[in-house]
Write a protein that holds these residues in place. Structure first.
Motif, PDB file in Angstrom:
ATOM      1  N   PHE A 205      -8.427   4.273  -3.740  1.00 54.57           N
ATOM      2  CA  PHE A 205      -9.661   4.855  -4.213  1.00 54.57           C
ATOM      3  C   PHE A 205     -10.694   3.527  -4.467  1.00 54.57           C
ATOM      4  CE2 PHE A 205      -6.572   8.124  -5.643  1.00 54.57           C
ATOM      5  CZ  PHE A 205      -7.153   9.218  -4.831  1.00 54.57           C
ATOM      6  N   VAL A 206     -10.443   2.543  -4.669  1.00 52.34           N
ATOM      7  CA  VAL A 206     -11.070   1.491  -4.906  1.00 52.34           C
ATOM      8  C   VAL A 206     -10.463   0.257  -3.847  1.00 52.34           C
ATOM      9  CG1 VAL A 206     -11.981   1.979  -7.098  1.00 52.34           C
ATOM     10  CG2 VAL A 206      -9.800   0.684  -6.921  1.00 52.34           C
ATOM     11  N   SER A 207     -11.366  -0.722  -3.452  1.00 51.07           N
ATOM     12  CA  SER A 207     -10.767  -1.701  -2.641  1.00 51.07           C
ATOM     13  C   SER A 207      -9.711  -2.516  -2.989  1.00 51.07           C
ATOM     14  CB  SER A 207     -12.119  -2.572  -2.234  1.00 51.07           C
ATOM     15  OG  SER A 207     -12.501  -3.183  -3.543  1.00 51.07           O
ATOM     16  N   THR A 208      -9.507  -2.572  -4.273  1.00 53.12           N
ATOM     17  CA  THR A 208      -8.304  -3.313  -4.988  1.00 53.12           C
ATOM     18  C   THR A 208      -7.275  -2.820  -4.665  1.00 53.12           C
ATOM     19  OG1 THR A 208      -8.795  -2.523  -7.089  1.00 53.12           O
ATOM     20  CG2 THR A 208      -9.745  -4.608  -6.684  1.00 53.12           C
ATOM     21  N   GLN A 209      -7.203  -1.418  -4.347  1.00 51.72           N
ATOM     22  CA  GLN A 209      -5.993  -0.635  -4.294  1.00 51.72           C
ATOM     23  C   GLN A 209      -5.269  -0.878  -2.820  1.00 51.72           C
ATOM     24  OE1 GLN A 209      -7.234   3.147  -5.850  1.00 51.72           O
ATOM     25  NE2 GLN A 209      -5.793   2.838  -7.527  1.00 51.72           N
ATOM     26  N   ILE A 210      -6.079  -1.196  -2.002  1.00 50.57           N
ATOM     27  CA  ILE A 210      -5.855  -1.097  -0.467  1.00 50.57           C
ATOM     28  C   ILE A 210      -4.487  -1.978  -0.194  1.00 50.57           C
ATOM     29  CG2 ILE A 210      -6.233  -1.693   2.034  1.00 50.57           C
ATOM     30  CD1 ILE A 210      -9.106  -1.102   1.352  1.00 50.57           C
ATOM     31  N   PRO A 211      -4.248  -3.271  -0.773  1.00 53.81           N
ATOM     32  CA  PRO A 211      -3.073  -4.271  -0.558  1.00 53.81           C
ATOM     33  C   PRO A 211      -2.087  -3.369  -1.426  1.00 53.81           C
ATOM     34  CG  PRO A 211      -4.904  -5.505  -1.319  1.00 53.81           C
ATOM     35  CD  PRO A 211      -5.313  -4.086  -1.347  1.00 53.81           C
ATOM     36  N   GLN A 212      -2.167  -2.658  -2.695  1.00 57.24           N
ATOM     37  CA  GLN A 212      -1.142  -2.014  -3.164  1.00 57.24           C
ATOM     38  C   GLN A 212      -0.579  -0.586  -2.441  1.00 57.24           C
ATOM     39  OE1 GLN A 212      -2.694  -0.926  -7.031  1.00 57.24           O
ATOM     40  NE2 GLN A 212      -3.324  -2.997  -7.533  1.00 57.24           N
ATOM     41  N   VAL A 213      -1.534  -0.133  -1.729  1.00 58.81           N
ATOM     42  CA  VAL A 213      -0.946   1.173  -1.038  1.00 58.81           C
ATOM     43  C   VAL A 213      -0.134   0.634   0.136  1.00 58.81           C
ATOM     44  CG1 VAL A 213      -2.771   2.747  -1.916  1.00 58.81           C
ATOM     45  CG2 VAL A 213      -3.102   1.478   0.200  1.00 58.81           C
ATOM     46  N   THR A 214      -0.540  -0.470   0.681  1.00 58.25           N
ATOM     47  CA  THR A 214       0.013  -0.908   2.154  1.00 58.25           C
ATOM     48  C   THR A 214       1.280  -1.273   1.688  1.00 58.25           C
ATOM     49  OG1 THR A 214      -2.061  -1.779   2.904  1.00 58.25           O
ATOM     50  CG2 THR A 214      -0.111  -2.618   3.865  1.00 58.25           C
ATOM     51  N   THR A 215       1.583  -2.240   0.561  1.00 57.72           N
ATOM     52  CA  THR A 215       2.967  -2.791   0.108  1.00 57.72           C
ATOM     53  C   THR A 215       3.931  -1.292  -0.565  1.00 57.72           C
ATOM     54  OG1 THR A 215       1.889  -4.608  -0.782  1.00 57.72           O
ATOM     55  CG2 THR A 215       4.098  -4.082  -1.630  1.00 57.72           C
ATOM     56  N   ALA A 216       3.069  -0.472  -0.788  1.00 52.01           N
ATOM     57  CA  ALA A 216       4.092   0.918  -1.249  1.00 52.01           C
ATOM     58  C   ALA A 216       4.412   1.596   0.132  1.00 52.01           C
ATOM     59  CB  ALA A 216       2.993   1.783  -2.037  1.00 52.01           C
ATOM     60  N   ALA A 217       3.534   1.641   0.837  1.00 52.56           N
ATOM     61  CA  ALA A 217       4.019   2.328   2.458  1.00 52.56           C
ATOM     62  C   ALA A 217       5.128   1.540   3.070  1.00 52.56           C
ATOM     63  CB  ALA A 217       2.735   2.355   3.243  1.00 52.56           C
ATOM     64  N   VAL A 218       4.825   0.198   2.958  1.00 54.90           N
ATOM     65  CA  VAL A 218       6.120  -0.593   3.409  1.00 54.90           C
ATOM     66  C   VAL A 218       7.321  -0.100   2.807  1.00 54.90           C
ATOM     67  CG1 VAL A 218       7.110  -2.948   4.044  1.00 54.90           C
ATOM     68  CG2 VAL A 218       4.717  -2.136   4.543  1.00 54.90           C
ATOM     69  N   MET A 219       7.370  -0.276   1.561  1.00 55.48           N
ATOM     70  CA  MET A 219       8.760  -0.181   0.599  1.00 55.48           C
ATOM     71  C   MET A 219       9.109   1.273   0.756  1.00 55.48           C
ATOM     72  SD  MET A 219       8.883  -3.111  -0.481  1.00 55.48           S
ATOM     73  CE  MET A 219      10.446  -2.733  -1.498  1.00 55.48           C
ATOM     74  N   SER A 220       8.115   2.097   0.482  1.00 54.32           N
ATOM     75  CA  SER A 220       8.552   3.648   0.717  1.00 54.32           C
ATOM     76  C   SER A 220       9.398   3.851   2.209  1.00 54.32           C
ATOM     77  CB  SER A 220       7.629   4.755   0.535  1.00 54.32           C
ATOM     78  OG  SER A 220       7.069   4.489  -0.838  1.00 54.32           O
ATOM     79  N   SER A 221       8.573   3.374   3.190  1.00 49.59           N
ATOM     80  CA  SER A 221       9.257   3.534   4.485  1.00 49.59           C
ATOM     81  C   SER A 221      10.588   3.024   4.725  1.00 49.59           C
ATOM     82  CB  SER A 221       8.115   3.056   5.598  1.00 49.59           C
ATOM     83  OG  SER A 221       6.938   3.689   5.581  1.00 49.59           O
ATOM     84  N   ILE A 222      10.859   1.804   4.284  1.00 47.78           N
ATOM     85  CA  ILE A 222      12.068   1.138   4.340  1.00 47.78           C
ATOM     86  C   ILE A 222      13.247   1.910   3.924  1.00 47.78           C
ATOM     87  CG2 ILE A 222      13.288  -0.906   3.493  1.00 47.78           C
ATOM     88  CD1 ILE A 222      10.796  -2.597   3.977  1.00 47.78           C
ATOM     89  N   SER A 223      12.757   2.438   2.546  1.00 46.79           N
ATOM     90  CA  SER A 223      13.862   3.155   2.043  1.00 46.79           C
ATOM     91  C   SER A 223      14.160   4.446   2.816  1.00 46.79           C
ATOM     92  CB  SER A 223      13.410   3.851   0.589  1.00 46.79           C
ATOM     93  OG  SER A 223      13.105   2.667  -0.389  1.00 46.79           O
ATOM     94  N   VAL A 224      13.162   5.088   3.279  1.00 49.30           N
ATOM     95  CA  VAL A 224      13.206   6.340   4.048  1.00 49.30           C
ATOM     96  C   VAL A 224      14.027   6.081   5.367  1.00 49.30           C
ATOM     97  CG1 VAL A 224      11.953   8.019   5.385  1.00 49.30           C
ATOM     98  CG2 VAL A 224      11.152   7.432   3.158  1.00 49.30           C
ATOM     99  N   LEU A 225      13.699   4.879   6.125  1.00 51.46           N
ATOM    100  CA  LEU A 225      14.643   4.742   6.925  1.00 51.46           C
ATOM    101  C   LEU A 225      15.960   4.393   7.016  1.00 51.46           C
ATOM    102  CD1 LEU A 225      12.214   1.890   8.821  1.00 51.46           C
ATOM    103  CD2 LEU A 225      12.584   4.373   9.378  1.00 51.46           C
ATOM    104  N   PHE A 226      16.430   3.756   6.022  1.00 51.59           N
ATOM    105  CA  PHE A 226      17.666   3.407   5.551  1.00 51.59           C
ATOM    106  C   PHE A 226      18.522   4.790   5.276  1.00 51.59           C
ATOM    107  CE2 PHE A 226      16.888  -1.082   5.019  1.00 51.59           C
ATOM    108  CZ  PHE A 226      17.715  -1.547   6.052  1.00 51.59           C
ATOM    109  N   VAL A 227      18.012   5.758   4.602  1.00 49.17           N
ATOM    110  CA  VAL A 227      18.647   6.958   4.081  1.00 49.17           C
ATOM    111  C   VAL A 227      18.538   7.883   5.248  1.00 49.17           C
ATOM    112  CG1 VAL A 227      18.011   9.175   2.931  1.00 49.17           C
ATOM    113  CG2 VAL A 227      17.567   6.978   1.891  1.00 49.17           C
ATOM    114  N   LEU A 228      17.581   8.129   6.264  1.00 51.30           N
ATOM    115  CA  LEU A 228      17.802   8.894   7.433  1.00 51.30           C
ATOM    116  C   LEU A 228      18.885   8.218   8.316  1.00 51.30           C
ATOM    117  CD1 LEU A 228      14.021   9.460   8.446  1.00 51.30           C
ATOM    118  CD2 LEU A 228      15.642  11.071   7.556  1.00 51.30           C
ATOM    119  N   ASP A 229      18.760   6.881   8.515  1.00 52.10           N
ATOM    120  CA  ASP A 229      19.827   6.195   9.454  1.00 52.10           C
ATOM    121  C   ASP A 229      21.302   6.434   8.822  1.00 52.10           C
ATOM    122  OD1 ASP A 229      20.615   4.346  11.536  1.00 52.10           O
ATOM    123  OD2 ASP A 229      21.306   3.073  10.086  1.00 52.10           O
ATOM    124  N   ALA A 230      21.460   6.489   7.641  1.00 55.80           N
ATOM    125  CA  ALA A 230      22.633   6.757   6.971  1.00 55.80           C
ATOM    126  C   ALA A 230      22.997   8.407   7.057  1.00 55.80           C
ATOM    127  CB  ALA A 230      22.689   6.491   5.531  1.00 55.80           C
TER     128      ALA A 230
END
Length: 263
Positions: free
Chosen positions: A230-255
């Motif tokens: 919602f503010v420009s300072t959150q863009i790096p945060q949501v990008t990092t959160a997207a990466v971390m969440s995606s990695i977790s989901v990938l490993f769970v799905l793969d397993a």
């Protein structure tokens, strides 16, 4: 007592966030697909966006995919060939490549490369659109953002990931053959006889399904987190959160898929 209550409060807050995350992912997937197929208006524009997404996600990732695939195939054979030749079990070369490349590392490494390039780009792009009120502007104009923003990114990601995985696996096998030929003098016919005798339809189906699910969730998770900016300072945060969440989901799905198909 206060610490116990505080701990339960943190756990409850985390659980609510997790449920909200799952609900958001479900809604983005289901309603974006429903809106695309529910109304023909605007499909040509959506299809054009899908092509652009495939170009960015697929075509522009070919160089790094090629390098990683050749290196993986070469290293796998170099390590495996050395050990298997000592015990006279060269016929296991094909099985080794099948397990390492086709079943597991092919889909997973391809997904990680796509995530690092396109997943982060999607999260940052959507986050920027949210901060600049572009999403609200589209909705005010009567444009379905689920149809024009979410669906093309999911579809483009899935199609690109499936095609990239086929390319990755093929090139990795070629890299393995080159090393096997140079190191052990294995002929073309013998090498690919080992490989194709070990690969089954189940392996191909499992690899395909992994790529489809990986693509769906990488794109959806990235979009979901992008919408949280919602503010420009959150863009790096949501990008990092997207990466971390995606990695977790990938490993769970793969397993989960590995257990379903092979155990």
């Amino acid at each position: 007592m206060g610490r116990i209550l505080e701990w339960f409060s943190r756990q409850w807050t985390g659980f609510r966030r997790f449920v909200r995350f799952l609900g958001g992912i479900y809604a983005l997937i289901v309603y974006s697909i429903k809106n695309y197929f529910g109304e023909k208006k605007g499909r040509d524009q959506v299809n054009a966006i899908i092509v652009m997404q495939m170009y960015f996600t697929g075509v522009m990732a070919v160089k790094i995919i090629s390098f990683v695939a050749l290196a993986l195939g070469a290293i796998t054979i170099l390590q495996g060939f050395t050990q298997l030749s000592r015990v006279g079990a060269l016929d296991f070369v094909g099985r080794l490549l099948n397990i390492v490349i086709v079943r597991e590392l092919g889909p997973v490494l391809t997904a990680f490369i796509v995530l690092s390039r396109s997943g982060t780009a999607i999260a940052a792009e959507i986050g920027t659109m949210m901060v600049n009120d572009e999403v609200n502007a589209l909705e005010i104009q009567g444009i379905d953002t689920l149809k024009f923003i979410v669906f093309p990114r999911i579809t483009g990601m899935v199609l690109s990931l499936v095609l990239l995985n086929i390319y990755f696996s093929t090139l990795a096998l070629v890299g393995g053959f080159v090393v096997a030929n140079i190191v052990g003098g294995v002929s073309y016919e013998l090498f690919f006889e080992y490989v194709f005798n070990s690969i089954t339809l189940l392996d191909i189906l499992a690899s395909f399904l992994k790529c489809v699910l990986f693509g769906i969730f990488i794109a959806t998770v990235s979009v979901f987190h992008g919408f949280q900016a919602f503010v420009s300072t959150q863009i790096p945060q949501v990008t990092t959160a997207a990466v971390m969440s995606s990695i977790s989901v990938l490993f769970v799905l793969d397993a989960i898929l590995t257990v379903i198909f092979y155990i």
